[in-house]
Design a protein around this motif. Structure first.
Motif, PDB file in Angstrom:
ATOM      1  N   GLY A  59      63.103  88.016  38.045  1.00  0.00           N
ATOM      2  CA  GLY A  59      63.091  87.544  39.428  1.00  0.00           C
ATOM      3  C   GLY A  59      64.502  87.211  39.856  1.00  0.00           C
ATOM      4  N   VAL A  60      64.637  86.787  41.104  1.00  0.00           N
ATOM      5  CA  VAL A  60      65.975  86.486  41.619  1.00  0.00           C
ATOM      6  C   VAL A  60      66.412  85.107  41.122  1.00  0.00           C
ATOM      7  CG1 VAL A  60      67.343  86.082  43.699  1.00  0.00           C
ATOM      8  CG2 VAL A  60      65.631  87.906  43.663  1.00  0.00           C
ATOM      9  N   ILE A  61      67.644  85.050  40.620  1.00  0.00           N
ATOM     10  CA  ILE A  61      68.252  83.812  40.136  1.00  0.00           C
ATOM     11  C   ILE A  61      69.517  83.558  40.958  1.00  0.00           C
ATOM     12  CG2 ILE A  61      69.437  82.726  38.160  1.00  0.00           C
ATOM     13  CD1 ILE A  61      66.509  83.079  37.550  1.00  0.00           C
ATOM     14  N   GLN A  62      69.633  82.351  41.493  1.00  0.00           N
ATOM     15  CA  GLN A  62      70.891  81.982  42.154  1.00  0.00           C
ATOM     16  C   GLN A  62      71.335  80.644  41.585  1.00  0.00           C
ATOM     17  OE1 GLN A  62      70.074  82.188  46.386  1.00  0.00           O
ATOM     18  NE2 GLN A  62      70.612  84.353  46.470  1.00  0.00           N
ATOM     19  N   GLN A  63      72.562  80.584  41.058  1.00  0.00           N
ATOM     20  CA  GLN A  63      73.087  79.364  40.426  1.00  0.00           C
ATOM     21  C   GLN A  63      72.068  78.822  39.427  1.00  0.00           C
ATOM     22  OE1 GLN A  63      76.120  79.014  41.288  1.00  0.00           O
ATOM     23  NE2 GLN A  63      76.020  80.242  43.131  1.00  0.00           N
ATOM     24  N   SER A  64      71.491  79.694  38.640  1.00  0.00           N
ATOM     25  CA  SER A  64      70.488  79.440  37.592  1.00  0.00           C
ATOM     26  C   SER A  64      69.130  78.936  38.108  1.00  0.00           C
ATOM     27  CB  SER A  64      71.038  78.582  36.441  1.00  0.00           C
ATOM     28  OG  SER A  64      71.237  77.295  36.756  1.00  0.00           O
ATOM     29  N   ARG A  65      68.941  78.927  39.419  1.00  0.00           N
ATOM     30  CA  ARG A  65      67.659  78.513  39.992  1.00  0.00           C
ATOM     31  C   ARG A  65      66.803  79.740  40.337  1.00  0.00           C
ATOM     32  NH1 ARG A  65      66.634  73.369  41.181  1.00  0.00           N
ATOM     33  NH2 ARG A  65      68.743  72.630  40.887  1.00  0.00           N
ATOM     34  N   VAL A  66      65.506  79.624  40.106  1.00  0.00           N
ATOM     35  CA  VAL A  66      64.596  80.743  40.398  1.00  0.00           C
ATOM     36  C   VAL A  66      64.292  80.777  41.897  1.00  0.00           C
ATOM     37  CG1 VAL A  66      62.310  81.710  39.958  1.00  0.00           C
ATOM     38  CG2 VAL A  66      63.524  80.511  38.111  1.00  0.00           C
ATOM     39  N   MET A  67      64.601  81.918  42.528  1.00  0.00           N
ATOM     40  CA  MET A  67      64.354  82.067  43.969  1.00  0.00           C
ATOM     41  C   MET A  67      63.116  82.933  44.229  1.00  0.00           C
ATOM     42  SD  MET A  67      67.013  80.409  44.781  1.00  0.00           S
ATOM     43  CE  MET A  67      67.059  80.528  46.557  1.00  0.00           C
ATOM     44  N   LEU A  68      62.820  83.828  43.294  1.00  0.00           N
ATOM     45  CA  LEU A  68      61.697  84.768  43.453  1.00  0.00           C
ATOM     46  C   LEU A  68      61.192  85.100  42.061  1.00  0.00           C
ATOM     47  CD1 LEU A  68      60.350  87.071  45.461  1.00  0.00           C
ATOM     48  CD2 LEU A  68      61.980  88.550  44.321  1.00  0.00           C
ATOM     49  N   ALA A  69      59.863  85.115  41.894  1.00  0.00           N
ATOM     50  CA  ALA A  69      59.287  85.458  40.579  1.00  0.00           C
ATOM     51  C   ALA A  69      57.991  86.224  40.833  1.00  0.00           C
ATOM     52  CB  ALA A  69      59.033  84.196  39.767  1.00  0.00           C
ATOM     53  N   ALA A  70      58.145  87.461  41.294  1.00  0.00           N
ATOM     54  CA  ALA A  70      56.995  88.233  41.798  1.00  0.00           C
ATOM     55  C   ALA A  70      55.873  88.383  40.764  1.00  0.00           C
ATOM     56  CB  ALA A  70      57.477  89.597  42.278  1.00  0.00           C
ATOM     57  N   ASN A  71      56.218  88.519  39.479  1.00  0.00           N
ATOM     58  CA  ASN A  71      55.180  88.795  38.477  1.00  0.00           C
ATOM     59  C   ASN A  71      54.911  87.628  37.524  1.00  0.00           C
ATOM     60  OD1 ASN A  71      54.574  91.501  39.306  1.00  0.00           O
ATOM     61  ND2 ASN A  71      56.654  92.000  38.642  1.00  0.00           N
ATOM     62  N   LEU A  72      55.380  86.428  37.902  1.00  0.00           N
ATOM     63  CA  LEU A  72      55.101  85.236  37.089  1.00  0.00           C
ATOM     64  C   LEU A  72      54.504  84.163  37.999  1.00  0.00           C
ATOM     65  CD1 LEU A  72      58.385  85.074  34.948  1.00  0.00           C
ATOM     66  CD2 LEU A  72      56.185  86.000  34.241  1.00  0.00           C
ATOM     67  N   ASP A  73      54.279  82.963  37.460  1.00  0.00           N
ATOM     68  CA  ASP A  73      53.628  81.927  38.261  1.00  0.00           C
ATOM     69  C   ASP A  73      54.581  81.361  39.318  1.00  0.00           C
ATOM     70  OD1 ASP A  73      50.973  80.398  38.140  1.00  0.00           O
ATOM     71  OD2 ASP A  73      52.465  78.824  38.424  1.00  0.00           O
ATOM     72  N   GLU A  74      54.027  81.118  40.501  1.00  0.00           N
ATOM     73  CA  GLU A  74      54.904  80.675  41.606  1.00  0.00           C
ATOM     74  C   GLU A  74      55.453  79.260  41.409  1.00  0.00           C
ATOM     75  OE1 GLU A  74      51.523  79.251  44.827  1.00  0.00           O
ATOM     76  OE2 GLU A  74      52.426  81.237  45.027  1.00  0.00           O
TER      77      GLU A  74
END
Ligand code: BGC
Length: 262
Positions: A74-89
């Protein structure tokens, strides 16, 4: 890691996928795994706590105490998760490097999984020394993209979420809903039928970005002989030279670069 403690070329790489989480000790001097990798099913639901348990189990398995790198789908910005399409929200907003560090006790870095696989292929594999635009497309539960220009990564290019028309339903949907490995299995498509759709997707990418080389990685690389000869996209194509280990190796390589800066 007793026997490996003083070897600074070694890092633990962990590739988090929608169906499996794989880890291995990576020798960055060689761009290769040292010994066997370990694979644990991705917990369902894939919450931060459940993924943390797996990270901890993998670290213990290797008795690892040094730095580690995670590839995250998923998308990572400054080590934070921004998007995780195939994992838990519930992962959205989580500082994933901190979670990994807390659950393993090791200094940790996180990068997008396809960016990681791309870094490995450009450093050690099919893209080594290649200039111009190179796309590394990973085919697994989702479709990932590592985008490189003259060897430099342009991070978080989510080209698996480009919109395409689904020829079966006539609906417009995310490309990964049609051409991922999961879509192939769920739709029970032959490799030939899947390759036709995948080729359509690659031609779409080619029309927009004009890559000189497209490297295909991810789980589908195991079956490369079944679909690579069927591709007609008008640029060079290659299978990931590091196969499905590119994600593990690249996660470790990216961590070495970033943790080294701190
Ligand atoms: C995610 C990407 C990821 C890809 C492959 C997509 O659904 O949005 O970030 O790289 O799957 O795991």
């Amino acid at each position: 890691m007793s026997k490996t403690k003083n070897n600074h070329n070694l890092l633990l790489g962990i590739d988090i996928g929608g169906t499996g989480i794989k880890g291995g000790i990576v020798d960055l001097a060689k761009g290769a795994l040292v010994g066997e990798r370990v694979r644990i099913e991705t917990p369902q639901p894939a919450t931060p706590a459940a993924i943390g348990d797996v990270l901890s189990a993998i670290t213990k398995h290797f008795q690892w105490e040094g730095p580690l790198g995670c590839g995250f789908p998923g998308v990572i910005q400054q080590s934070r998760v921004m998007l995780a399409a195939n994992l838990d929200e519930t992962l959205i907003g989580v500082d994933f490097a901190r979670l990994a560090q807390e659950r393993t006790g090791c200094p940790a870095h996180v990068t997008n999984d396809a960016d990681a696989a791309g870094v490995a292929e450009m450093t050690y594999g099919a893209g080594k020394g290649r200039r111009g635009v190179v796309l590394v497309i990973t085919v697994g539960t989702g479709i990932g993209c590592g985008f490189f220009y003259n060897g430099m990564l342009i991070p978080s290019t989510e080209l698996g979420h480009l919109k395409m028309k689904d020829k079966h339903t006539g609906k417009i949907c995310d490309a990964e809903e049609i051409v991922s490995e999961r879509a192939r299995q769920e739709r029970d498509l032959s490799w030939k039928a899947w390759a036709k759709q995948f080729d359509r997707y690659l031609k779409y990418l080619h029309r927009i970005f004009w890559p000189e080389l497209i490297i295909i990685g991810g789980g589908a690389t195991k079956k490369g002989d079944k679909f690579m000869p069927l591709l007609t996209v008008p640029c060079a194509t290659a299978l990931a030279a590091l196969g499905n280990n590119a994600g593990i190796i690249g996660a470790a390589a990216a961590a070495r670069i970033q943790l080294g800066k701190k």
